[in-house]
Design a protein around this motif. Structure first.
Motif, PDB file in Angstrom:
ATOM      1  N   THR A   1      75.293  33.559  38.553  1.00 36.45           N
ATOM      2  CA  THR A   1      75.926  32.366  38.014  1.00 36.45           C
ATOM      3  C   THR A   1      74.830  31.495  37.428  1.00 36.45           C
ATOM      4  N   GLY A   2      75.127  30.802  36.363  1.00 29.25           N
ATOM      5  CA  GLY A   2      74.132  29.913  35.768  1.00 29.25           C
ATOM      6  C   GLY A   2      73.645  30.421  34.425  1.00 29.25           C
ATOM      7  N   TYR A   3      73.401  29.461  33.537  1.00 30.08           N
ATOM      8  CA  TYR A   3      72.930  29.808  32.193  1.00 30.08           C
ATOM      9  C   TYR A   3      71.548  30.447  32.245  1.00 30.08           C
TER      10      TYR A   3
ATOM     11  N   MET B   1      86.528  41.337  19.226  1.00 27.00           N
ATOM     12  CA  MET B   1      86.453  41.595  20.657  1.00 27.00           C
ATOM     13  C   MET B   1      86.144  43.067  20.897  1.00 27.00           C
ATOM     14  N   VAL B   2      85.099  43.327  21.650  1.00 27.97           N
ATOM     15  CA  VAL B   2      84.791  44.713  21.992  1.00 27.97           C
ATOM     16  C   VAL B   2      85.734  45.141  23.101  1.00 27.97           C
ATOM     17  N   LYS B   3      86.402  46.270  22.901  1.00 27.79           N
ATOM     18  CA  LYS B   3      87.336  46.683  23.952  1.00 27.79           C
ATOM     19  C   LYS B   3      86.939  47.996  24.604  1.00 27.79           C
TER      20      LYS B   3
ATOM     21  N   GLY C   1      73.547  39.096  32.639  1.00 32.76           N
ATOM     22  CA  GLY C   1      74.271  37.833  32.789  1.00 32.76           C
ATOM     23  C   GLY C   1      75.302  37.877  33.900  1.00 32.76           C
ATOM     24  N   GLN C   2      76.274  37.043  33.748  1.00 30.28           N
ATOM     25  CA  GLN C   2      77.310  36.867  34.772  1.00 30.28           C
ATOM     26  C   GLN C   2      78.011  38.186  35.126  1.00 30.28           C
ATOM     27  N   ILE C   3      78.033  39.118  34.209  1.00 28.60           N
ATOM     28  CA  ILE C   3      78.644  40.431  34.463  1.00 28.60           C
ATOM     29  C   ILE C   3      77.948  41.122  35.635  1.00 28.60           C
TER      30      ILE C   3
HETATM   31  C1  LIG Z   1      84.770  27.654  34.634  1.00 30.28           C
HETATM   32  C2  LIG Z   1      83.320  27.994  34.779  1.00 30.28           C
HETATM   33  C3  LIG Z   1      82.585  27.325  35.716  1.00 30.28           C
HETATM   34  C4  LIG Z   1      81.249  27.607  35.901  1.00 30.28           C
HETATM   35  N1  LIG Z   1      80.557  26.888  36.816  1.00 30.28           N
HETATM   36  C5  LIG Z   1      79.238  27.088  36.955  1.00 30.28           C
HETATM   37  C6  LIG Z   1      78.487  26.328  37.864  1.00 30.28           C
HETATM   38  O1  LIG Z   1      79.022  25.478  38.556  1.00 30.28           O
HETATM   39  N2  LIG Z   1      77.153  26.555  37.972  1.00 30.28           N
HETATM   40  C7  LIG Z   1      76.548  27.489  37.231  1.00 30.28           C
HETATM   41  O2  LIG Z   1      75.353  27.655  37.343  1.00 30.28           O
HETATM   42  N3  LIG Z   1      77.246  28.239  36.375  1.00 30.28           N
HETATM   43  C8  LIG Z   1      78.572  28.052  36.218  1.00 30.28           C
HETATM   44  N4  LIG Z   1      79.286  28.791  35.346  1.00 30.28           N
HETATM   45  C9  LIG Z   1      78.644  29.956  34.867  1.00 30.28           C
HETATM   46  C10 LIG Z   1      77.889  29.866  33.603  1.00 30.28           C
HETATM   47  O3  LIG Z   1      78.722  29.351  32.616  1.00 30.28           O
HETATM   48  C11 LIG Z   1      77.544  31.278  33.359  1.00 30.28           C
HETATM   49  O4  LIG Z   1      76.743  31.727  34.364  1.00 30.28           O
HETATM   50  C12 LIG Z   1      76.855  31.568  32.072  1.00 30.28           C
HETATM   51  O5  LIG Z   1      77.507  30.987  31.008  1.00 30.28           O
HETATM   52  C13 LIG Z   1      76.843  33.060  31.971  1.00 30.28           C
HETATM   53  O6  LIG Z   1      76.319  33.419  30.758  1.00 30.28           O
HETATM   54  P1  LIG Z   1      76.704  34.795  30.145  1.00 30.28           P
HETATM   55  O7  LIG Z   1      75.910  34.900  28.930  1.00 30.28           O
HETATM   56  O8  LIG Z   1      76.593  35.848  31.152  1.00 30.28           O
HETATM   57  O9  LIG Z   1      78.248  34.692  29.806  1.00 30.28           O
HETATM   58  P2  LIG Z   1      79.127  33.597  29.045  1.00 30.28           P
HETATM   59  O10 LIG Z   1      78.390  32.322  28.867  1.00 30.28           O
HETATM   60  O11 LIG Z   1      80.418  33.572  29.782  1.00 30.28           O
HETATM   61  O12 LIG Z   1      79.338  34.237  27.615  1.00 30.28           O
HETATM   62  C14 LIG Z   1      80.056  35.412  27.434  1.00 30.28           C
HETATM   63  C15 LIG Z   1      80.202  35.619  25.942  1.00 30.28           C
HETATM   64  O13 LIG Z   1      80.697  36.900  25.674  1.00 30.28           O
HETATM   65  C16 LIG Z   1      81.797  36.862  24.794  1.00 30.28           C
HETATM   66  N5  LIG Z   1      82.611  37.992  25.145  1.00 30.28           N
HETATM   67  C17 LIG Z   1      83.116  38.294  26.354  1.00 30.28           C
HETATM   68  N6  LIG Z   1      83.767  39.460  26.302  1.00 30.28           N
HETATM   69  C18 LIG Z   1      83.656  39.917  25.038  1.00 30.28           C
HETATM   70  C19 LIG Z   1      84.121  41.077  24.364  1.00 30.28           C
HETATM   71  N7  LIG Z   1      84.813  42.001  25.009  1.00 30.28           N
HETATM   72  N8  LIG Z   1      83.841  41.214  23.060  1.00 30.28           N
HETATM   73  C20 LIG Z   1      83.128  40.279  22.394  1.00 30.28           C
HETATM   74  N9  LIG Z   1      82.658  39.177  22.989  1.00 30.28           N
HETATM   75  C21 LIG Z   1      82.927  38.991  24.291  1.00 30.28           C
HETATM   76  C22 LIG Z   1      82.409  35.512  25.030  1.00 30.28           C
HETATM   77  O14 LIG Z   1      83.154  35.092  23.913  1.00 30.28           O
HETATM   78  C23 LIG Z   1      81.162  34.667  25.278  1.00 30.28           C
HETATM   79  O15 LIG Z   1      80.620  34.271  24.057  1.00 30.28           O
HETATM   80  C24 LIG Z   1      80.643  28.571  35.129  1.00 30.28           C
HETATM   81  C25 LIG Z   1      81.378  29.244  34.177  1.00 30.28           C
HETATM   82  C26 LIG Z   1      82.716  28.956  33.992  1.00 30.28           C
HETATM   83  C27 LIG Z   1      83.514  29.675  32.974  1.00 30.28           C
END
Ligand SMILES: Cc1cc2nc3c(=O)[nH]c(=O)nc-3n(C[C@H](O)[C@H](O)[C@H](O)COP(=O)(O)OP(=O)(O)OC[C@H]3O[C@@H](n4cnc5c(N)ncnc54)[C@H](O)[C@@H]3O)c2cc1C
Ligand SMILES: Cc1cc2nc3c(=O)[nH]c(=O)nc-3n(C[C@H](O)[C@H](O)[C@H](O)COP(=O)(O)OP(=O)(O)OC[C@H]3O[C@@H](n4cnc5c(N)ncnc54)[C@H](O)[C@@H]3O)c2cc1C
Lengths: 622, 622
Positions: free
Chosen positions: A374-376, A122-124, A368-370
């Motif tokens: 929202t959304g993959y 985990m990156v902190k 991404g979500q950060i």
């Molecule tokens: C409960 C829930 C409901 C959702 N509902 C919807 C929806 O209805 N419609 C929709 O479009 N989208 C929805 N999403 C959102 C969708 O899942 C995300 O938009 C998408 O997965 C975001 O992709 P991401 O790569 O930004 O982050 P994520 O898929 O969340 O991946 C983040 C990754 O980073 C890793 N990570 C995080 N912090 C650290 C760290 N400090 N050090 C190392 N690794 C770390 C995690 O382990 C993970 O692998 C939902 C998500 C959740 C959790």
């Protein structure tokens, strides 16, 4: 213990996976650090990719040389081209994926990517010096150095999960949240805020009565996402989904839980996605709607787990359960896992440049979500842009950006960095001004040359699109030249309720009629059929679209050109807006904060009026 | 929200999965509650099943009608029958599995099991009333009722993970620990203690130089584990493993981390497995050994992740890394995840009956690592026993137990409940008195009839073993009757360095010679070959074993009979040992605590002397 890296990507969600693949593929020595290597590319919510506007994004990622399209093609259990009945600008591919297979294929592809290392931790925190990021610090205490860092933490930053009155820390249910990063970034001057999103319950497919639902089959032809030759399943192998509906009884039951809802009881501060609302939001906001549609979707080839699309909720579990059991077909439903909401930190994206680099810290990227999306698909496309730019930055190369007229990806990033977002940002076709240009079918023509120049899209991809472009041009020439005589075409026209012709007409002209499809026309005229027999369905379809929609396309192109003059008018970075007393207060404050790079960018900042732009133009000597 | 269940199984590790499958398959309405449905049947440590004594256990589970053997057959990437050069009592099947496929196949099989429901949540307590368990309480606050509960929490109860000087809570790395259960059980009068186990680092296979290692191929014939017709991979498709060695330099480097080791610095209280020691334990305890063997094992079909078997360690990660890089072939190794140790709560198993029901609380069963064992096979076999008895208890049926002469499973449970264990208990062939009887090849003959009577082994399995038994008997008759003439056999004997015969001899007699194998003999005598041509390799092999080892087998059987008289002599449950002043203090105390059910059981309690047994026999009127 670690070598110095060019790029470190934090998090292996959809954004992180695309970022890592892109940076590594164009030559950066890349490290992907993620909390759990067993959850690489895990789909947090629904096991589906694409859909309206999102499907376009996946094809764009693919055209650039990303992996999301290939992985989706390899893991799909059902494919549908949505909106086929509308104009081609609206056609949107969507696939139901096997959740486990999707993650497995992503991991396989990443492992086969040269230049890409993995590390589970985990990156902190970040290593930052003199305004430059220098690497990351992990939970185990390692300092790993790099020229650039891409943060893609998704919903994990100080994530809190809510189910009714229960709440507990977590980045997804049964996974730990991540802490440290937000706190450090805030101390460095970043602004952060909270958002929330939710997911529906999962149920045991063996407990459902499908005879009470409508069947939703996959398409008869599987177009897929990738422009490569990735093998696809046969249409006949597809799994079906089902549709059912809530009703007033279900809504009434849900309402009995409102007093224990984390949303309505004020326990959640984060703002939820207006466009992807929870079921309680829907019955609240659309109180006059008697029913809401639910899509009943299998989670994979070999599992009985079912995703109840449309029933996202954070109500107490007993209420989720009681309400769900009132839905036709769900009378005996058993829950596998309850729905829940999650609240997490995000960084308002107006703190970013259009390369997704932060304005405050050089070589630090967010994707991404950060960034409040929202959304993959939204996450993945930011990942590829950030990954590419992380590489380019380190090599002092010109940045990679996409304009609103280039791609949905361009629209998304432009919206984010200029308008910011106060609720989870989701892509819609309506967000794009030039949607006749930004079709799913031509993503390769639009973006593969760019991806190829970056060294990301392969020679093979480039040759394919070269060939395709040539073939489409040939088809158009054929259509332009083929002269159809009344006697050979009038029968066909009659059959299609289209007025008959009196003298010879070019095939292309006939094609312009709204009720005439190229495939039918070709079938009716043997000579024409012979001439186009060696072209693919895809090429014929695109030639037809280009012919039929030529006027629209030309109009949009013209608009793009007119806008791009202003678009490209650079505003000096030192420009002092506070001196422009004629600007409104709001405009002055926003321009000072966001510091747009061009007049075009300035014009799209929410709250900036055309009159403000006029004033700016005057002061810039135009 | 939940119906009343017959059996609730807590935890979906190897013990929990077998327990749930068994209880459901023999007719109990069963619920499997686990923290994360995405980690069902996750292999915490090495991706391998079987091995010496453990392979026998997997075949025993399979013979009873469990799933571990089938899942292993479906997910193996390499198979070897270990100890082929020794007597058949020592032959032990071992498979390298694809880690992800193993978990996926388990989940698939469980989902296809009728009567079995799933629920994702953390159990944090039990419902107990009047000395009976009545169900569980979950983290989300649900009370779920059942007639019996099987706890299979593995390493999750108050788990603490150690890497060098770092420590953090977790049930496995990147997974949460479970709390609440230990505390409640202790308050109910249970004794709990701490154990520890460890796992080696995982490395990037792309960074290894395999030319510096020895190749270890799979067998040319894949025997597999299941007695069913489960399809197996082709021998030629197998993946190879590699062998390399530590040396003095590696050991010296490891020693530089000892002062920061959680073991040596006293931060770990739990006792580790003496028989599965960490690399630091090995170089400490066997200081004169110049090198230790490392098995370099792939984690699956399509992954570059490599498991470094033999290098389990909780030393600081920089030391793990530096030492590993000194191993031949690992000069450029990159770490994916570090090795670590985990400390967790267990319940000394002398608190159990031989059905794995606790003595203190009726209908509450413990199975797996929670009982102080280590290993998937040890866990799985307890699971099936606990699952069966949880069902039988609820139906007031006679309990299911296995004797030491029935199965390794019988040995394991008898050891646990009588001797207890102060370090993680692992199975060895040396623990079994009757190992010529408890072979891997005859597990079906020993146990399928029992499993069938329980309603667990299918009719199909039963028919198979009936047929097999008959066929073996036929082969033996053929061998007993076939009279071989000197002229037809002497050439063969000469070739095999075996003395020639002067007059006719029965084939079976020839077979008794240590250097003669049945398959060769049959190949040499066309008439014999013709007679046995319709029997399988397996049947021929077993007939041969029965012939060759008949005397040993008969001797062991005799011993079993002699012991079983004493074995079965029941001790009245109210027997008051404190009155027997002639017993030693230790014996009195232990007998009072453990309360053996039979004299045989009493005789195996550690610290009980033969003289104590004599005294007991006198008092019992024998
Ligand atoms: C409960 C829930 C409901 C959702 N509902 C919807 C929806 O209805 N419609 C929709 O479009 N989208 C929805 N999403 C959102 C969708 O899942 C995300 O938009 C998408 O997965 C975001 O992709 P991401 O790569 O930004 O982050 P994520 O898929 O969340 O991946 C983040 C990754 O980073 C890793 N990570 C995080 N912090 C650290 C760290 N400090 N050090 C190392 N690794 C770390 C995690 O382990 C993970 O692998 C939902 C998500 C959740 C959790
Ligand atoms: C780090 C490590 C190293 C190991 N090294 C070795 C080794 O070298 N050799 C060897 O033979 N064995 C080793 N093992 C042990 C081996 O993994 C276990 O013996 C085996 O997995 C035990 O199986 P189990 O079913 O008892 O528990 P586990 O496999 O641990 O499964 C427990 C299950 O219960 C679930 N669970 C726990 N608590 C709750 C709760 N309160 N509510 C709901 N669900 C719950 C968990 O999520 C998990 O699914 C190691 C284990 C670990 C973690």
């Amino acid at each position: 213990m670690f070598p110095d890296y060019d790029v470190i990507v934090v998090g292996a969600g959809h954004a992180g996976c695309e970022a890592a693949a892109a940076a590594a593929n164009i030559g950066s020595k890349t490290l992907l650090v993620t909390m759990n290597m067993q959850t690489i590319a895990q789909m947090s919510c629904n096991p589906a990719m694409g859909g309206i506007a999102k499907g376009q994004i996946v094809r764009e990622i693919d055209a650039l040389g990303g992996y999301s399209g290939i992985v989706t093609d390899l893991s799909m259990i059902q494919f549908r081209m949505l909106n086929r009945s509308k104009g081609p600008a609206m056609w949107s591919p969507r696939a139901q994926s096997d959740r486990m297979l999707f993650a497995a294929k992503w991991r396989e592809m990443l492992e086969q990517t040269p230049n890409l290392d993995f590390y589970q931790d985990m990156v902190k925190g970040l290593l930052v010096k003199d305004g430059f990021v220098k690497g990351v610090v992990t939970g185990l205490g390692h300092e790993i150095r790099s020229k650039a860092v891409v943060l893609t933490n998704g919903t994990f930053l100080n994530g809190i999960i809510h189910i009714g009155e229960k709440q507990f820390g977590g980045g997804r249910v049964a996974e730990k949240a991540a802490s440290g990063i937000t706190e450090q970034l805030v101390s460095l001057g970043f602004e952060s805020d909270r958002l929330k999103t939710g997911t529906p319950p999962r149920v045991d497919g063996r407990s459902l009565d499908y005879t009470k639902m409508e069947v939703q089959d996959g398409d008869e032809e599987i177009v897929g996402f990738s422009f490569t030759d990735t093998p696809k399943i046969k249409a006949s192998e597809q799994r079906c989904c089902w549709i059912t509906y809530t009703d007033q009884k279900v809504h009434d039951m849900l309402k009995t839980g409102f007093d224990r809802s984390p949303m309505y009881a004020g326990r959640i501060d984060g703002v939820g996605p207006r466009y992807c609302p929870s079921i309680e939001d829907k019955i609240n906001r659309f109180a006059d709607k008697e029913r809401h549609q639910l899509f009943v979707e299998p989670e994979g080839w070999n599992t009985v787990e079912i995703y109840v699309n449309g029933f996202s909720t954070s109500l107490p579990e007993d209420v989720q359960y009681a309400a769900l059991r009132m839905v036709p077909g769900f009378e005996n439903a058993r829950l596998f896992r309850p729905g829940y909401a999650i609240e997490y930190d995000y960084f308002p994206p107006t703190q970013l440049k259009n390369t997704l680099e932060t304005k405050l810290i050089r070589n630090l990227f967010f994707a991404g979500q950060i960034n409040g999306t929202t959304g993959y698909e939204e996450a993945a496309c930011q990942g590829i842009v950030a990954g590419i730019n992380a590489h380019l930055n380190g090599n002092d190369a010109a940045p990679f950006t996409l304009k609103r007229s280039d791609a949905y990806i361009g629209v998304l990033i432009d919206d984010l960095i200029n308008k910011g977002t106060e609720e989870p940002y989701r892509m819609f076709t309506s967000r794009a001004e030039y949607r006749t240009l930004l079709r799913q079918d031509n993503a390769d023509a639009r973006l593969t040359p760019i991806g190829y120049k970056l060294g990301l899209a392969s020679e093979e991809r480039m040759n394919k699109i070269r060939q395709k472009t040539e073939n489409i041009a040939n088809i158009r020439t054929i259509l332009k030249e083929a002269s159809l005589k009344p006697e050979e075409i009038n029968g066909f026209l009659l059959k299609h309720n289209s007025s008959q012709i009196q003298e010879k007409q070019k095939a292309e002209k006939i094609l312009l009629r709204p009720d005439i499809e190229l495939s039918h026309l070709v079938d009716a005229i043997p000579a024409l059929k012979e001439q186009v027999k060696n072209y693919t369905r895809e090429e014929l379809e695109q030639a037809s679209i280009l012919a039929k929609y030529e006027t629209y396309i030309e109009k949009e192109k013209e608009l793009v050109n007119r806008m791009s003059d202003m678009e490209n008018l650079a505003i000096p970075q030192a420009f002092d807006y506070s001196k422009l007393s004629s600007l409104g207060n709001e405009a002055r404050e926003k321009l000072n904060r966001i510091r747009p790079q061009t007049l075009g960018q300035a014009s799209r900042i929410s709250g900036i009026k055309p009159s403000d732009i006029q004033i700016l133009m005057v002061y810039m000597g135009r």
